[in-house]
Design an enzyme around this catalytic site. Structure first.
Site, PDB file in Angstrom:
ATOM      1  N   LYS A   1     -19.958  44.044   0.172  1.00  0.00           N
ATOM      2  CA  LYS A   1     -20.038  43.015  -0.400  1.00  0.00           C
ATOM      3  C   LYS A   1     -18.899  41.611   0.723  1.00  0.00           C
ATOM      4  CE  LYS A   1     -21.154  43.945  -5.450  1.00  0.00           C
ATOM      5  NZ  LYS A   1     -20.446  44.543  -5.986  1.00  0.00           N
TER       6      LYS A   1
ATOM      7  N   ARG B   1     -20.215  53.068  -6.504  1.00  0.00           N
ATOM      8  CA  ARG B   1     -21.456  52.273  -6.049  1.00  0.00           C
ATOM      9  C   ARG B   1     -21.178  51.394  -4.050  1.00  0.00           C
ATOM     10  NH1 ARG B   1     -24.293  48.129  -6.253  1.00  0.00           N
ATOM     11  NH2 ARG B   1     -26.601  48.672  -7.085  1.00  0.00           N
TER      12      ARG B   1
HETATM   13  N1  HH2 Z   1     -23.070  45.654  -7.648  1.00  0.00           N
HETATM   14  C1  HH2 Z   1     -24.566  44.830  -7.698  1.00  0.00           C
HETATM   15  C2  HH2 Z   1     -25.182  45.236  -7.917  1.00  0.00           C
HETATM   16  N2  HH2 Z   1     -24.783  45.768  -9.062  1.00  0.00           N
HETATM   17  N3  HH2 Z   1     -23.727  47.191 -10.489  1.00  0.00           N
HETATM   18  C3  HH2 Z   1     -22.541  47.720 -10.933  1.00  0.00           C
HETATM   19  N4  HH2 Z   1     -22.446  48.328 -11.900  1.00  0.00           N
HETATM   20  N5  HH2 Z   1     -20.990  47.304 -10.039  1.00  0.00           N
HETATM   21  C4  HH2 Z   1     -21.310  46.524  -8.780  1.00  0.00           C
HETATM   22  O1  HH2 Z   1     -20.466  45.982  -7.831  1.00  0.00           O
HETATM   23  C5  HH2 Z   1     -22.879  46.013  -8.694  1.00  0.00           C
HETATM   24  C6  HH2 Z   1     -23.971  46.242  -9.482  1.00  0.00           C
HETATM   25  C7  HH2 Z   1     -24.292  44.472  -6.004  1.00  0.00           C
HETATM   26  O2  HH2 Z   1     -25.210  44.606  -5.052  1.00  0.00           O
HETATM   27  P1  HH2 Z   1     -26.673  44.984  -4.016  1.00  0.00           P
HETATM   28  O3  HH2 Z   1     -26.585  46.378  -5.165  1.00  0.00           O
HETATM   29  O4  HH2 Z   1     -26.136  45.833  -3.118  1.00  0.00           O
HETATM   30  O5  HH2 Z   1     -26.914  43.863  -4.931  1.00  0.00           O
HETATM   31  P2  HH2 Z   1     -28.452  43.406  -5.078  1.00  0.00           P
HETATM   32  O6  HH2 Z   1     -27.429  42.658  -6.597  1.00  0.00           O
HETATM   33  O7  HH2 Z   1     -28.569  42.189  -4.603  1.00  0.00           O
HETATM   34  O8  HH2 Z   1     -29.310  43.449  -5.214  1.00  0.00           O
END
Ligand code: HH2
Length: 275
Positions: free
Chosen positions: A216, A251
């Site tokens: 992040k 995660r």
């Molecule tokens: N962060 C993201 C997406 N889903 N779910 C939970 N429970 N907690 C989190 O911190 C979280 C999440 C965002 O990160 P990422 O999947 O890397 O990116 P994107 O949403 O742009 O696909």
């Protein structure tokens, strides 16, 4: 770990991220096909992930919502290829969750904490799967526009307590629920760091805590903005710090590095090789 959740989610448990979105901020567009995404998910499980979290709608700051049909079109072929494996579905939609659970998903990861579609609570309650309730201020489109709190730790803890009560009131078994402070979701870097530092306040709500800090942008800020996203080494450092403050689920993108680092952190916490 002692406490109500020891049986459901050993601490630590690593959740591998499988974004099936063309615009995810950290690994966007890296899978050319459902088979590629499923292959990556299988490698994460082989590397020690307890679950893989499959998502078809980006929550990147500023991202627009995708249609339900598009979300289904993205995730269903991947879920079909992962049948029989431990999968979580990253969705806020009841229809998508129901389909995913029908295809074997064991957990619903809802970044809206059952607010976007309250009927999602019925799907979780009826099917008896696990659910992750996450804090977000606003929506992905608006959340990074001057986020403000009275006290970010108090506000997020109060929100999660309220959503936990809502979920239980909707018939979801309490032992099926984990909570997430939502790192990066309507928060400045200082908000995110304050939440991680005081994670004990979220842990005190009595449910396992999931932390998603992997790659992040707060970590990029910590590193002096050398790149647009945080490095995997910084991600591991933040995960270990969160573990020390009681987090249970992590995660992450780089599963192998987190599994190893958290195994070492857990051994130090125990002070022995075996539990
Ligand atoms: N962060 C993201 C997406 N889903 N779910 C939970 N429970 N907690 C989190 O911190 C979280 C999440 C965002 O990160 P990422 O999947 O890397 O990116 P994107 O949403 O742009 O696909």
């Amino acid at each position: 770990m002692s406490g109500p959740s020891a049986d459901r989610w050993p601490r630590p448990s690593v959740v591998g991220i499988v974004n099936v979105t063309p615009d995810s901020f950290s690994d966007g567009g890296s899978y050319a096909s459902p088979a590629d995404a499923a292959g990556a998910a299988r490698r994460m499980l082989a590397d020690g992930a307890a679950l893989v979290d499959v998502g078809g709608e980006s929550t990147r700051p500023g991202a627009d919502a995708v249609s339900e049909d598009e979300e289904l079109r993205r995730v269903v072929p991947v879920l079909e290829q992962l049948a029989g494996l431990p999968v979580s579905i990253d969705t806020s939609r009841a229809v998508v969750a129901r389909r995913a659970v029908g295809l074997g998903a064991a957990m619903v990861n809802d970044v809206s904490a059952l607010r976007r579609e309250p009927e999602l609570a019925e799907v979780v309650a009826e099917t008896g799967v696990d659910v992750c309730l996450m804090h977000m201020l606003g929506t992905p489109r608006t959340m990074q526009v001057e986020p403000r709190y009275d006290d970010v730790v108090d506000d997020v803890a109060a929100f999660l307590g309220e959503r936990l009560a809502f979920a239980v009131g909707a018939g979801i078994a309490e032992e099926r629920i984990c909570l997430d402070p939502g790192i990066g979701f309507g928060k400045t870097p200082d908000h995110n760091l304050a939440l991680l530092r005081r994670l004990d306040r979220i842990v005190a709500l009595g449910r396992p805590v999931l932390v998603g800090v992997s790659r992040k942008s707060t970590l990029a800020r910590v590193l002096g903005d050398a790149g647009p996203v945080g490095t995997d080494a910084a991600s591991v450092g933040a995960a270990v710090a969160a573990f020390d403050r009681g987090a249970t689920l992590f995660r992450v993108h780089d599963v192998a590095a987190h599994v190893e680092a958290l195994a070492a952190a857990a051994a130090v916490e125990r002070g022995s090789l075996v539990a």
